[in-house]
Each structure stands twice: as C-alpha cells, then as structure tokens.
Design an enzyme around this catalytic site. Structure first.
Site, PDB file in Angstrom:
ATOM      1  N   CYS A 123      56.651  38.401  28.202  1.00 15.97           N
ATOM      2  CA  CYS A 123      55.896  37.188  27.851  1.00 15.97           C
ATOM      3  C   CYS A 123      55.765  37.003  26.339  1.00 15.97           C
ATOM      4  O   CYS A 123      55.351  35.939  25.884  1.00 15.97           O
ATOM      5  CB  CYS A 123      54.518  37.218  28.496  1.00 15.97           C
ATOM      6  N   HIS A 263      50.224  32.303  24.678  1.00 16.64           N
ATOM      7  CA  HIS A 263      50.973  32.485  25.920  1.00 16.64           C
ATOM      8  C   HIS A 263      50.061  32.122  27.089  1.00 16.64           C
ATOM      9  O   HIS A 263      48.880  32.464  27.104  1.00 16.64           O
ATOM     10  CB  HIS A 263      51.424  33.948  26.017  1.00 16.64           C
ATOM     11  N   ASN A 293      52.477  30.597  34.686  1.00 19.73           N
ATOM     12  CA  ASN A 293      53.013  31.477  33.641  1.00 19.73           C
ATOM     13  C   ASN A 293      54.540  31.472  33.741  1.00 19.73           C
ATOM     14  O   ASN A 293      55.097  32.005  34.697  1.00 19.73           O
ATOM     15  CB  ASN A 293      52.441  32.886  33.857  1.00 19.73           C
TER      16      ASN A 293
HETATM   17  O1  UT7 Z   1      51.634  37.255  31.150  1.00 19.22           O
HETATM   18  C1  UT7 Z   1      51.246  38.602  31.195  1.00 19.22           C
HETATM   19  C2  UT7 Z   1      51.236  39.027  32.591  1.00 19.22           C
HETATM   20  N1  UT7 Z   1      50.165  38.661  33.440  1.00 19.22           N
HETATM   21  C3  UT7 Z   1      48.878  38.478  33.138  1.00 19.22           C
HETATM   22  O2  UT7 Z   1      48.459  38.400  32.024  1.00 19.22           O
HETATM   23  C4  UT7 Z   1      47.924  38.425  34.290  1.00 19.22           C
HETATM   24  C5  UT7 Z   1      46.605  39.040  33.904  1.00 19.22           C
HETATM   25  N2  UT7 Z   1      45.688  39.198  35.046  1.00 19.22           N
HETATM   26  C6  UT7 Z   1      45.114  38.147  35.666  1.00 19.22           C
HETATM   27  O3  UT7 Z   1      45.366  37.002  35.380  1.00 19.22           O
HETATM   28  C7  UT7 Z   1      44.080  38.460  36.745  1.00 19.22           C
HETATM   29  O4  UT7 Z   1      43.794  39.833  36.723  1.00 19.22           O
HETATM   30  C8  UT7 Z   1      44.536  38.044  38.172  1.00 19.22           C
HETATM   31  C9  UT7 Z   1      44.529  36.532  38.304  1.00 19.22           C
HETATM   32  C10 UT7 Z   1      45.914  38.591  38.467  1.00 19.22           C
HETATM   33  C11 UT7 Z   1      43.557  38.589  39.211  1.00 19.22           C
HETATM   34  O5  UT7 Z   1      42.244  38.114  38.938  1.00 19.22           O
HETATM   35  P1  UT7 Z   1      41.024  39.137  38.897  1.00 19.22           P
HETATM   36  O6  UT7 Z   1      39.821  38.364  38.660  1.00 19.22           O
HETATM   37  O7  UT7 Z   1      41.367  40.222  37.897  1.00 19.22           O
HETATM   38  O8  UT7 Z   1      40.986  39.662  40.363  1.00 19.22           O
HETATM   39  P2  UT7 Z   1      41.178  41.145  40.930  1.00 19.22           P
HETATM   40  O9  UT7 Z   1      42.588  41.586  40.818  1.00 19.22           O
HETATM   41  O10 UT7 Z   1      40.110  42.039  40.360  1.00 19.22           O
HETATM   42  O11 UT7 Z   1      40.856  40.886  42.449  1.00 19.22           O
HETATM   43  C12 UT7 Z   1      39.555  40.451  42.904  1.00 19.22           C
HETATM   44  C13 UT7 Z   1      39.647  40.193  44.381  1.00 19.22           C
HETATM   45  C14 UT7 Z   1      40.311  41.315  45.154  1.00 19.22           C
HETATM   46  O12 UT7 Z   1      39.685  41.422  46.418  1.00 19.22           O
HETATM   47  P3  UT7 Z   1      38.600  42.576  46.686  1.00 19.22           P
HETATM   48  O13 UT7 Z   1      39.327  43.851  46.453  1.00 19.22           O
HETATM   49  O14 UT7 Z   1      37.511  42.339  45.685  1.00 19.22           O
HETATM   50  O15 UT7 Z   1      38.195  42.323  48.101  1.00 19.22           O
HETATM   51  C15 UT7 Z   1      41.719  40.805  45.359  1.00 19.22           C
HETATM   52  O16 UT7 Z   1      42.334  41.360  46.508  1.00 19.22           O
HETATM   53  O17 UT7 Z   1      40.452  39.028  44.607  1.00 19.22           O
HETATM   54  C16 UT7 Z   1      41.471  39.325  45.546  1.00 19.22           C
HETATM   55  N3  UT7 Z   1      42.633  38.508  45.242  1.00 19.22           N
HETATM   56  C17 UT7 Z   1      42.817  37.294  45.763  1.00 19.22           C
HETATM   57  N4  UT7 Z   1      42.072  36.574  46.619  1.00 19.22           N
HETATM   58  C18 UT7 Z   1      42.522  35.356  46.962  1.00 19.22           C
HETATM   59  C19 UT7 Z   1      43.668  38.794  44.416  1.00 19.22           C
HETATM   60  N5  UT7 Z   1      44.540  37.768  44.411  1.00 19.22           N
HETATM   61  C20 UT7 Z   1      44.032  36.826  45.240  1.00 19.22           C
HETATM   62  C21 UT7 Z   1      44.457  35.563  45.637  1.00 19.22           C
HETATM   63  N6  UT7 Z   1      43.679  34.856  46.488  1.00 19.22           N
HETATM   64  N7  UT7 Z   1      45.606  35.005  45.191  1.00 19.22           N
END
Ligand code: UT7
Length: 357
Positions: A123, A263, A293
């Site tokens: 990225c 980004h 992204n």
């Molecule tokens: O470009 C560089 C590469 N990428 C990035 O920079 C991405 C950086 N990270 C992020 O944008 C965020 O961490 C994400 C959007 C990927 C995830 O958001 P988050 O607020 O960090 O969520 P999390 O991974 O802590 O997950 C929270 C909950 C989990 O459920 P439990 O374990 O609390 O029951 C996940 O399983 O949200 C759940 N979850 C979802 N729920 C509905 C994860 N993805 C989804 C989804 N829909 N798509």
C-alpha cells in the site's frame, strides 16, 4: 529510514497530469452481505466503505487497468507515447511474476524502447514509486516519467473471509512527472520499512519459500492474510509519526498544508491520524467510500478524484502504510490548475463531492 539530502539544484519533479481507471462492476456492501456474514451497517461503521470496483473479464489483469489509466493520462496531457523516458508501476498484483507489469503496460500503450519496471511496496507502493521515478526527472535522466499505481486486489481476496473481503477493490491511477524550476514539485519524501510486520499482513504461498502447489491451493494459502487490529494500530501510529516528521522538517504548520492525501485503508484510520495531528477533516482527501482500499492506486485515485479542486501552488502531504511493513510520506507543491485540466479532459471528477451514503 530513507531521507533525501537537501536539494542542490533548482529542478524538482512535478506532477503535471493525473488520470485513473476504475472497472465498471460495483460490488456494494449489500452484495457482500449476501456472500458472507456481514452487514452494510458493520462495514460502514467499522471502515467507511460503501462500495468497491471489481475487474471482471477473462484474461484481464492489473495491466489492463494500468494501461487504461496511462492511455487517458497521455491523451489528457497531450503527450505522445514516444516522449516518455521511463515508466514505473507500483503493484503487488502483477499480471505475471515475469515479465514485469510495467513492461506489459508500455507495450499495450505503444511505448517502445522505454525504461520500465515494477516496484513492490504494497500500500506504500505509490510513495515508494514517487521517490524512485522523481529521481529520474530531478537528475535529468528523464524529461517525462510516468508512475502508475495499480492493483487487482480481487484476485488475492478470499470472498469467504469477511474480515478481508469487505476492505479491498480494484483500480489504477497514473501521474506524469516532469522537471520544474518554478518551485512546484516534490520537495521532500521519506521511506521506512520494518519486515517484522510480515506476520501481520502477507500471502502465505506462491513465492519462492512456498511455491504454488495443489496442497497450497487446497489450504487456501494464496489469499491475503491480514491481522486487522494489529495493522490498524501500526498504520495509525506510523503514518501519524511520518507526517509529523516531514512537516516539522519542512517547517510546515497544519494551516500551511492545503491537502492531506493518505492511503485509503479505513475511514477510522484516516480520522484517527487527522485527530492526532489536528488536521481538519475537510483537508483530508477521502475516496474509500466508493473504491475501498485499492492498495498502490489509492493516492493517485485521490488526486484524480479531487483534481478539479487542486490549485497551482497548493501544498500537499501524502502518507501511506502497508504490507512489509512499509510506510512513508511526501511533501509536494502542486504544479497546475486542476479545475482547468479536469474540465479540458471533458470528464471532471467529482465523486468526492457526492460521497455514497
Ligand atoms: O492498507 C493496509 C492494509 N489494511 C489495513 O490497514 C486494514 C487495517 N485494519 C482495519 O481496517 C480493521 O482492523 C478491520 C476493518 C479489518 C476490522 O475492524 P476492527 O474494528 O479492528 O474489528 P476486529 O477485527 O477487532 O473485529 C471485531 C469483531 C469480531 O467479532 P468478535 O470476535 O468481537 O465476535 C470480528 O469477527 O467484528 C467481527 N468482524 C465482522 N463482523 C461483521 C470482522 N469483520 C467483520 C465483518 N462483518 N465484515
């Protein structure tokens, strides 16, 4: 850390044109919600993304989108293919391991005998590519250079994994770089990497450590692996630190900067960085609601989208973070009247004025 020595000569590499390409197919949050256990509300609240573009069509790779962006850039800037001296393509989704996607793009747009190669910095690819391509221009080795950031992320995304499939889209953005002695152009840039970040974002198989095999395919090891929360924290901290550093080094206050061009990974990351640094949100370019992204393409697609708002002399700060980890920032002065260029191109970009709701 890779810093630039203080400039000796007056010549800077200036962006003198920008163009982009987005595939027609729109993958909206509702369609994703029919594919995996997610909702439009979760995606919107946690990422800010409403839709992304997907390149469909057999045999079409990253080069297809990049070539479209480059063709448009040449037409828009009145540049003949033979005037280009070097083309750099930033991508992590090359058409092939060999040859480079840059080689293919040149062939597709009719550029012969031009130096061309790929850069892989995930990225951060566009910021890395900007440093490399601009040096050809500053040193006089190139009169005209093209930098294109392009990724077909849909090829490496597992559409059964809700934690990654909502984030990414396909697209390409290209800029023309030319020498300028008017004060316009790239003033400063810094690059960083930390390979220990590999554990948080990588593709498990397909390279020389673990070549593709029936077993790696069966184990679904060719998809992007992402530890979202760890990457979120690192992206916020390191992009903020890099922007702070480049601004301090160049005696810039927030008021001095017209546009921050980060980004586009997650709206919450962009807002967290802006809030840490005291940047008003309306100075932060944001296109992720429409495109998600697009990896190396996010920054040039922002420039394309906001082109009609960019004025000669505007101060821009770019910032990127991605796999590696890699990250960095750049400070440049805008070289031309964007409104005029966008109007002359006959297709003013205004998606930024009509964000998806
Ligand atoms: O470009 C560089 C590469 N990428 C990035 O920079 C991405 C950086 N990270 C992020 O944008 C965020 O961490 C994400 C959007 C990927 C995830 O958001 P988050 O607020 O960090 O969520 P999390 O991974 O802590 O997950 C929270 C909950 C989990 O459920 P439990 O374990 O609390 O029951 C996940 O399983 O949200 C759940 N979850 C979802 N729920 C509905 C994860 N993805 C989804 C989804 N829909 N798509």
């Amino acid at each position: 850390m890779l810093l630039r020595p203080e400039r000796k000569g007056p010549v800077r590499a200036a962006i003198t044109g920008v163009h982009g390409y987005l595939p027609d197919y729109v993958l909206g949050n509702d369609e994703l919600a029919r594919m995996v256990d997610t909702t439009d509300q979760w995606i919107t609240e946690r990422t800010g993304i409403k839709e992304r573009r997907i390149l469909k069509g057999e045999g079409l790779g990253t080069s297809h989108m990049a070539a479209e962006a480059v063709r448009g850039l040449l037409a828009k800037t009145g540049t003949r293919p033979e005037e280009i001296d070097v083309l750099v393509c930033a991508t992590i989704t090359p058409d092939f391991v060999l040859p480079s996607t840059a080689n293919l793009i040149c062939d597709m747009v009719g550029m012969r005998h031009v130096g061309s190669f790929d850069i892989q910095a995930a990225c951060s690819g566009f910021v890395y590519g900007l440093d490399v391509a601009s040096q050809f221009v500053e040193t006089g080795r190139a009169k005209k250079a093209i930098l294109v950031g392009a990724d077909k992320m849909s090829n490496m995304i597992d559409y059964t994994d809700r934690t990654t499939c909502v984030l990414f889209g396909d697209g390409a953005g290209a800029v023309l770089l030319e020498p300028s002695d008017t004060g316009a152009g790239l003033v400063d840039i810094e690059l960083h990497s930390d390979g220990s970040g590999m554990k948080h974002i990588h593709q498990k198989a397909g390279g020389s450590r673990l070549p593709p095999s029936a077993a790696t395919v069966e184990a679904r090891m060719h998809y992007l692996y992402l530890n979202g929360p760890a990457v979120f924290r690192a992206a916020t901290e390191r992009m903020s630190a890099s922007v702070r550093e480049i601004m301090t080094r160049n005696n810039l206050t927030i008021d001095d900067v017209n546009w921050f061009v980060p980004h586009q990974a997650n709206k919450r990351i962009l807002e967290a960085i802006a809030d840490r640094l005291g940047i008003p949100h309306d100075k932060v370019m944001m296109t992720l609601q429409k495109y998600g992204n697009t990896t190396a393409a996010t920054i040039p697609l922002c420039l394309w989208d906001y082109e009609s708002k960019l004025k000669t002399g505007d101060r821009l700060v770019f910032a990127a973070f991605g796999g590696g980890f890699t990250w960095g920032s750049a400070y440049l002065n805008w070289a031309y009247d964007g409104a005029k260029a966008a109007k002359a191109a006959g297709k003013p970009r205004a998606f930024s004025e009509t964000p998806a709701e």
